[in-house]
Design a protein around this motif. Structure first.
Motif, PDB file in Angstrom:
ATOM      1  N   UNK A   1     -15.987  77.541 -20.667  1.00  0.00           N
ATOM      2  CA  UNK A   1     -15.688  78.620 -21.613  1.00  0.00           C
ATOM      3  C   UNK A   1     -14.527  79.483 -21.133  1.00  0.00           C
ATOM      4  N   UNK A   2     -13.666  79.872 -22.053  1.00  0.00           N
ATOM      5  CA  UNK A   2     -12.613  80.815 -21.706  1.00  0.00           C
ATOM      6  C   UNK A   2     -13.245  82.159 -21.376  1.00  0.00           C
ATOM      7  N   UNK A   3     -12.506  83.008 -20.686  1.00  0.00           N
ATOM      8  CA  UNK A   3     -13.059  84.265 -20.177  1.00  0.00           C
ATOM      9  C   UNK A   3     -13.697  85.102 -21.278  1.00  0.00           C
ATOM     10  N   UNK A   4     -13.031  85.223 -22.413  1.00  0.00           N
ATOM     11  CA  UNK A   4     -13.527  86.090 -23.481  1.00  0.00           C
ATOM     12  C   UNK A   4     -14.859  85.624 -24.049  1.00  0.00           C
ATOM     13  N   UNK A   5     -15.203  84.340 -23.854  1.00  0.00           N
ATOM     14  CA  UNK A   5     -16.443  83.807 -24.406  1.00  0.00           C
ATOM     15  C   UNK A   5     -17.560  83.704 -23.373  1.00  0.00           C
ATOM     16  N   UNK A   6     -17.296  84.178 -22.160  1.00  0.00           N
ATOM     17  CA  UNK A   6     -18.341  84.169 -21.144  1.00  0.00           C
ATOM     18  C   UNK A   6     -19.261  85.371 -21.353  1.00  0.00           C
ATOM     19  N   UNK A   7     -20.479  85.245 -20.896  1.00  0.00           N
ATOM     20  CA  UNK A   7     -21.440  86.339 -21.030  1.00  0.00           C
ATOM     21  C   UNK A   7     -20.884  87.594 -20.356  1.00  0.00           C
ATOM     22  N   UNK A   8     -21.129  88.773 -20.915  1.00  0.00           N
ATOM     23  CA  UNK A   8     -20.616  90.011 -20.303  1.00  0.00           C
ATOM     24  C   UNK A   8     -20.995  90.171 -18.835  1.00  0.00           C
ATOM     25  N   UNK A   9     -22.173  89.685 -18.451  1.00  0.00           N
ATOM     26  CA  UNK A   9     -22.568  89.788 -17.042  1.00  0.00           C
ATOM     27  C   UNK A   9     -21.607  89.005 -16.155  1.00  0.00           C
ATOM     28  N   UNK A  10     -21.176  87.841 -16.621  1.00  0.00           N
ATOM     29  CA  UNK A  10     -20.228  87.034 -15.852  1.00  0.00           C
ATOM     30  C   UNK A  10     -18.846  87.691 -15.822  1.00  0.00           C
ATOM     31  N   UNK A  11     -18.463  88.312 -16.928  1.00  0.00           N
ATOM     32  CA  UNK A  11     -17.181  88.997 -16.958  1.00  0.00           C
ATOM     33  C   UNK A  11     -17.176  90.191 -16.005  1.00  0.00           C
ATOM     34  N   UNK A  12     -18.290  90.923 -15.961  1.00  0.00           N
ATOM     35  CA  UNK A  12     -18.373  92.065 -15.046  1.00  0.00           C
ATOM     36  C   UNK A  12     -18.375  91.600 -13.592  1.00  0.00           C
ATOM     37  N   UNK A  13     -19.106  90.531 -13.324  1.00  0.00           N
ATOM     38  CA  UNK A  13     -19.169  90.027 -11.950  1.00  0.00           C
ATOM     39  C   UNK A  13     -17.791  89.563 -11.485  1.00  0.00           C
ATOM     40  N   UNK A  14     -17.035  88.957 -12.378  1.00  0.00           N
ATOM     41  CA  UNK A  14     -15.680  88.530 -12.037  1.00  0.00           C
ATOM     42  C   UNK A  14     -14.852  89.706 -11.533  1.00  0.00           C
ATOM     43  N   UNK A  15     -14.955  90.849 -12.181  1.00  0.00           N
ATOM     44  CA  UNK A  15     -14.184  92.020 -11.763  1.00  0.00           C
ATOM     45  C   UNK A  15     -14.646  92.534 -10.396  1.00  0.00           C
TER      46      UNK A  15
END
Length: 206
Positions: A44-58
């Motif tokens: 999945x591209x970044x925008x379609x990843x679960x918000x938890x995964x997006x936050x963890x990435x940061x």
């Protein structure tokens, strides 16, 4: 080596450059459009990843930024952007015998530290000129059909090599995915061991 102008490739690039110099490696840089790699391999591209995964990435980006003593913006002003011209410029640099790794280092630093726009032709030409290259001639080559074909072929080469993300470093057919695998890559170089393959041997459990 499959590359894009993302933060993870930027985090690992300086260490990879140093490793390549230490071991006298011949490196082929193969820029790919990561969205197309994801489409081919099911990621999945970044925008379609679960918000938890997006936050963890940061959080992870902050950890690695601190660990490596770097200074860059987690959300560069121009992110996301269309990297196609910058990618094709790297292809043109490599085909002309120029230092593609050096240009990638300069351009990535300009993007993540200085927040410059790598989708802008004038910016790319200036960065190439600053690297001691003929920016104008290389940009013309970058916009040629021959370079576009190489860019398309890089995607197929990446998928064929089992590359599914960036950065990916491929040594003798063995993929090392992510800047946090650079230590493992160097261990493989030092030991000279045969490349690992996904096929299980008889001693592996089912």
């Amino acid at each position: 080596m499959a590359k894009r102008f993302g933060p993870w490739a930027y985090l690992g690039h300086g260490r990879f450059q140093a490793m390549a110099q230490r071991h006298g490696l011949g490196v082929r840089v193969k820029p790919v459009l990561l969205g197309n790699v994801f489409a081919e391999t099911g990621g999945p591209v970044l925008a379609k990843r679960h918000p938890a995964r997006q936050r963890y990435r940061l959080v992870e980006l902050q950890r690695w930024r601190d660990n490596l003593g770097l200074s860059f913006h987690l959300r560069s002003r121009h992110w996301p952007f269309d990297p196609a011209l910058a990618d094709r410029l790297i292809i043109a640099i490599e085909r002309s015998g120029g230092d593609a790794l050096g240009f990638f280092a300069r351009a990535s630093s300009a993007f993540w530290e200085k927040q410059e726009n790598l989708a802008d032709e004038a910016t790319l030409q200036r960065l190439a000129d600053e690297e001691g290259l003929d920016g104008s001639a290389l940009l013309a080559q970058a916009q040629s059909e021959a370079t576009a074909e190489t860019y398309r072929q890089n995607l197929q080469d990446a998928v064929t090599a089992d590359v599914f993300g960036s950065p990916a470093y491929v040594l003798d057919g063995e993929v090392f995915w992510g800047q946090d695998r650079l230590g493992l890559l160097e261990e493989a170089l030092i030991s000279g061991r045969p490349p690992f393959r996904p096929e299980a041997n008889g001693s592996d459990p089912p």
